[in-house]
Design a protein around this motif. Structure first.
Motif, mmCIF file in Angstrom:
data_model
loop_
_atom_site.group_PDB
_atom_site.id
_atom_site.type_symbol
_atom_site.label_atom_id
_atom_site.label_comp_id
_atom_site.label_asym_id
_atom_site.label_seq_id
_atom_site.Cartn_x
_atom_site.Cartn_y
_atom_site.Cartn_z
ATOM 1 N N ALA A 47 -6.594 -4.890 -3.735
ATOM 2 C CA ALA A 47 -5.203 -4.410 -3.759
ATOM 3 C C ALA A 47 -4.340 -5.416 -3.016
ATOM 4 O O ALA A 47 -4.598 -5.713 -1.841
ATOM 5 C CB ALA A 47 -5.095 -3.036 -3.117
ATOM 6 N N VAL A 48 -3.328 -5.946 -3.698
ATOM 7 C CA VAL A 48 -2.455 -6.952 -3.090
ATOM 8 C C VAL A 48 -0.995 -6.587 -3.361
ATOM 9 O O VAL A 48 -0.695 -5.734 -4.199
ATOM 10 C CB VAL A 48 -2.760 -8.370 -3.626
ATOM 11 C CG1 VAL A 48 -4.202 -8.763 -3.317
ATOM 12 C CG2 VAL A 48 -2.486 -8.454 -5.132
ATOM 13 N N SER A 49 -0.097 -7.257 -2.658
ATOM 14 C CA SER A 49 1.332 -6.990 -2.846
ATOM 15 C C SER A 49 2.133 -8.273 -2.661
ATOM 16 O O SER A 49 1.630 -9.289 -2.153
ATOM 17 C CB SER A 49 1.815 -5.939 -1.844
ATOM 18 O OG SER A 49 1.879 -6.499 -0.534
ATOM 19 N N LEU A 70 -0.506 -3.491 -12.471
ATOM 20 C CA LEU A 70 0.574 -4.156 -11.748
ATOM 21 C C LEU A 70 1.740 -3.187 -11.639
ATOM 22 O O LEU A 70 2.365 -2.835 -12.644
ATOM 23 C CB LEU A 70 1.009 -5.428 -12.474
ATOM 24 C CG LEU A 70 2.176 -6.212 -11.869
ATOM 25 C CD1 LEU A 70 1.882 -6.641 -10.434
ATOM 26 C CD2 LEU A 70 2.509 -7.433 -12.732
ATOM 27 N N ALA A 71 2.010 -2.718 -10.421
ATOM 28 C CA ALA A 71 3.067 -1.732 -10.185
ATOM 29 C C ALA A 71 4.369 -2.442 -9.861
ATOM 30 O O ALA A 71 4.522 -3.039 -8.782
ATOM 31 C CB ALA A 71 2.668 -0.797 -9.046
ATOM 32 N N MET A 114 -0.461 -4.693 -6.839
ATOM 33 C CA MET A 114 -1.431 -4.824 -7.932
ATOM 34 C C MET A 114 -2.806 -4.366 -7.458
ATOM 35 O O MET A 114 -3.284 -4.798 -6.400
ATOM 36 C CB MET A 114 -1.500 -6.260 -8.437
ATOM 37 C CG MET A 114 -2.384 -6.438 -9.668
ATOM 38 S SD MET A 114 -2.226 -8.081 -10.402
ATOM 39 C CE MET A 114 -3.102 -9.060 -9.173
ATOM 40 N N VAL A 115 -3.429 -3.495 -8.233
ATOM 41 C CA VAL A 115 -4.777 -2.987 -7.947
ATOM 42 C C VAL A 115 -5.696 -3.454 -9.066
ATOM 43 O O VAL A 115 -5.376 -3.298 -10.254
ATOM 44 C CB VAL A 115 -4.772 -1.449 -7.850
ATOM 45 C CG1 VAL A 115 -6.189 -0.915 -7.665
ATOM 46 C CG2 VAL A 115 -3.877 -1.001 -6.698
ATOM 47 N N THR A 116 -6.843 -4.032 -8.682
ATOM 48 C CA THR A 116 -7.760 -4.624 -9.653
ATOM 49 C C THR A 116 -9.182 -4.165 -9.368
ATOM 50 O O THR A 116 -9.592 -4.084 -8.210
ATOM 51 C CB THR A 116 -7.697 -6.160 -9.585
ATOM 52 O OG1 THR A 116 -6.342 -6.588 -9.745
ATOM 53 C CG2 THR A 116 -8.549 -6.791 -10.677
ATOM 54 N N GLN A 117 -9.907 -3.881 -10.427
ATOM 55 C CA GLN A 117 -11.324 -3.513 -10.322
ATOM 56 C C GLN A 117 -12.123 -4.403 -11.256
ATOM 57 O O GLN A 117 -11.721 -4.629 -12.398
ATOM 58 C CB GLN A 117 -11.525 -2.044 -10.691
ATOM 59 C CG GLN A 117 -12.982 -1.592 -10.694
ATOM 60 C CD GLN A 117 -13.133 -0.131 -11.056
ATOM 61 O OE1 GLN A 117 -12.712 0.751 -10.314
ATOM 62 N NE2 GLN A 117 -13.733 0.145 -12.211
ATOM 63 N N PHE A 162 -0.572 4.725 -6.914
ATOM 64 C CA PHE A 162 -1.439 4.269 -5.842
ATOM 65 C C PHE A 162 -0.802 4.471 -4.479
ATOM 66 O O PHE A 162 0.393 4.241 -4.290
ATOM 67 C CB PHE A 162 -1.789 2.790 -6.034
ATOM 68 C CG PHE A 162 -2.479 2.531 -7.341
ATOM 69 C CD1 PHE A 162 -3.812 2.852 -7.519
ATOM 70 C CD2 PHE A 162 -1.773 2.006 -8.415
ATOM 71 C CE1 PHE A 162 -4.437 2.644 -8.733
ATOM 72 C CE2 PHE A 162 -2.394 1.791 -9.630
ATOM 73 C CZ PHE A 162 -3.730 2.110 -9.790
ATOM 74 N N GLY A 163 -1.630 4.877 -3.524
ATOM 75 C CA GLY A 163 -1.204 4.960 -2.141
ATOM 76 C C GLY A 163 -1.428 3.635 -1.453
ATOM 77 O O GLY A 163 -1.899 2.656 -2.057
ATOM 78 N N PRO A 164 -1.110 3.531 -0.164
ATOM 79 C CA PRO A 164 -1.388 2.304 0.584
ATOM 80 C C PRO A 164 -2.874 1.971 0.542
ATOM 81 O O PRO A 164 -3.725 2.849 0.686
ATOM 82 C CB PRO A 164 -0.939 2.654 2.008
ATOM 83 C CG PRO A 164 0.024 3.790 1.841
ATOM 84 C CD PRO A 164 -0.468 4.568 0.664
#
Length: 563
Positions: free
Chosen positions: A273-275, A314-315, A326-329, A366-368
């Motif tokens: 998870a990055v921002s 990608l939010a 952005m959250v990636t799996q 997504f939360g923090p």
């Protein structure tokens, strides 16, 4: 009438496992797990714990049962009927037919429009307690009742047999409308849609004579009811009858053990998870970010691409939220998985001129997730639980919501990238709950022909979801207007909606949008039903004519009877 795609938070997990244990008996799982949790005679499979129960306005719990997750829509039905076995459903429907009562169906409560709760509805059939999951040896498939919540389904399937169905990430989404709308999730690029594994469906329907009957339809080529199965593999909820349960088995699967009949998820995944800070996000940087995302997935979504092991969201938040995230799996079991994730992050950051940081704020679904600024390797079920239970959209029951959607077949044209930035960076509004999420897609989803099942969107590589969340009714106008203006301008060249063409591919019926049939917002020549169903709509109308000839099951965008 909508058989909703979601389910209500916190209901049914204990009962689901208790029921499953009752179904399987008291014996421990065998080493092979072949007959564990298999269904004995019907009387044991469907113990009548309490239902059906009619709840009216004089009951204290009534106010908790006349709305779903979206607090904008609250109904005033004469009664809400709670049931907990499949044989109770037909009686409730017959009573409504005989009394000429307008009935709608709630499988969990996450219908995003007013299709279940509106002023015309007199009876709501609540299926949230119809939530058992078990192996049905007679059908040689896993049975899932319509109110079963997704996380409960995943946990039972994986813990008992090491298998899954590739549904969504929201833990309390119920099977009901999620499956019938063509549900998708983190594993769709590798495994396809949850509806792609649908073997059979059981539906309570109403005939032209007003008599209720229960139909089981399978995907077998010689099944005379096969078209009803086809329609529920992506044709949307609330259109043909009340779904009471689904059966799942992989196409072509052999054997008679549930361990062999559904796909296995990866044992472990990498989660990242990055921002990026909005304060440093110029128009050029924003364009680079979104086009890097679009370029990656349009280039790496073919049926044999190794990158199908990677899924990413990608939010794109309104700038008042402070960060984009952005959250990636990534499937950690594929060769070079960690390097694939590093290469992906490098591709998204290429030319951006900003350093990525931790995701420290809530955004979209997504939360923090600050602890995932450096990727972590987790067991798949732990990662699935984490993403499900940190989702504020699902865990906060007080939100008011507005949604829109689009499928993307190509990268963003420059004009669309500029419009995205324009509305997300507007200074005349402060909308921290406003966002557009880009979600990876394609891969295995696109290996099935658009007409093979009712779900038609088999040519997209990523998709978009407008999601606005807020608490105060006084903010309704601001959030709704922003969504509408944003969406209409983004697709101004095609009448305000994402008509199927070389760039866009219509809309997702599980994110319903009543604006699509309003000429004020859809001035194109493409009707709402083509945006949802493309060329499959005429066949859906014929299924409607056969199984719901009186149009008893209907809502604002239900399948219309043919002229």
């Amino acid at each position: 009438m909508a058989q909703n795609k979601h389910g209500k938070h916190g209901i049914g997990r204990r009962r689901l496992f208790t029921s499953a244990a009752a179904i399987g008996g008291t014996a421990a799982l065998s080493a092979a797990g072949t007959r564990a949790l298999a269904g004995p005679p019907a009387a044991a499979v469907d113990p009548k714990v309490f239902g059906p129960v009619a709840i009216s306005a004089s009951d204290a719990q009534y106010t908790d049962l006349v709305h779903g997750a979206n607090q904008r829509y609250v109904g005033k039905p004469e009664a809400v009927y709670l049931v907990d076995s499949v044989d109770q459903v037909a009686g409730v429907v017959q009573k409504a037919v005989d009394g000429k009562k307008r009935l709608t169906v709630r499988s969990g409560g996450h219908c995003l429009e007013d299709w279940v709760f509106n002023a015309d509805v007199q009876v709501v059939l609540d299926l949230s307690k119809l939530n058992k999951v078990y192996f049905d040896s007679e059908s040689n498939a896993v049975a899932v009742e319509t109110g079963a919540q997704l996380l409960d389904v995943y946990q039972l399937l994986y813990q008992a047999w090491g298998v899954t169905v590739p549904g969504g990430i929201c833990h309390s989404v119920a099977a009901g409308g999620h499956v019938s709308g063509g549900g998708w999730g983190m594993l769709c690029r590798q495994l396809g849609l949850v509806s792609d594994y649908l073997y059979a469906v059981e539906v309570v329907v109403v005939g032209a004579d007003g008599k209720v009957r229960t139909v089981k339809a399978t995907r077998e080529k010689d099944d005379p009811e096969r078209d009803l199965w086809w329609a529920h593999a992506g044709g949307g909820g609330g259109n043909f009858g009340v779904v009471t349960r689904y059966w799942f088995r992989s196409p072509g699967a052999t054997g008679d053990s549930p361990k062999e009949l559904l796909p296995k998820p990866p044992s472990h995944v990498y989660l990242s998870a990055v921002s990026w800070p909005w304060a440093d996000m110029t128009a050029d940087r924003f364009k680079t970010l979104v086009q890097n995302y679009g370029a990656y997935f349009t280039a790496n979504s073919g049926p044999d691409a190794p990158q199908l092991a990677l899924a990413s969201f990608l939010a794109l938040t309104h700038k008042s939220a402070g960060q984009l995230g952005m959250v990636t799996q990534v499937d950690a079991t594929v060769p070079g998985a960690r390097e694939m994730l590093s290469d992906y992050l490098a591709a998204i950051n290429k030319g951006l001129g900003l350093s990525q940081g931790a995701l420290t704020r809530s955004m979209g679904e997504f939360g923090p997730m600050a602890e995932f600024a450096e990727p972590r390797k987790l067991p798949w079920l732990d990662a699935t639980r984490y993403l499900a239970l940190t989702n504020l959209n699902i865990t906060d029951p007080t939100y008011r919501q507005e949604y829109k959607s689009s499928y993307m077949r190509a990268n963003f044209p420059d004009a669309q990238a500029a419009t995205l930035y324009k509305h997300l960076s507007r200074d005349d509004v402060t909308l921290p709950g406003g966002s557009v999420t880009l979600s990876s897609y394609g891969g295995k989803v696109n290996t099935i022909a658009p007409e093979a099942m009712a779900y038609p969107h088999r040519e997209a590589f990523y998709k978009m979801m407008w999601m606005s969340l807020w608490h105060d009714a006084a903010e309704d106008d601001a959030y709704i207007a922003w969504n509408r203006e944003f969406y209409r301008e983004l697709y101004a060249d095609t009448g305000g909606v994402p008509v199927p063409n070389d760039v866009t591919d219509g809309c997702y019926v599980n994110y319903p949008d009543n604006d699509l049939h309003d000429p004020q917002y859809n001035s194109s020549a493409t009707p709402w039903h083509e945006l949802y169903y493309r060329g499959n709509y005429p066949k859906l109308q014929q299924v409607k004519k056969r199984y719901d000839p009186t149009d008893f099951f209907r809502h604002a965008q239900s399948i219309r009877l043919p002229a």
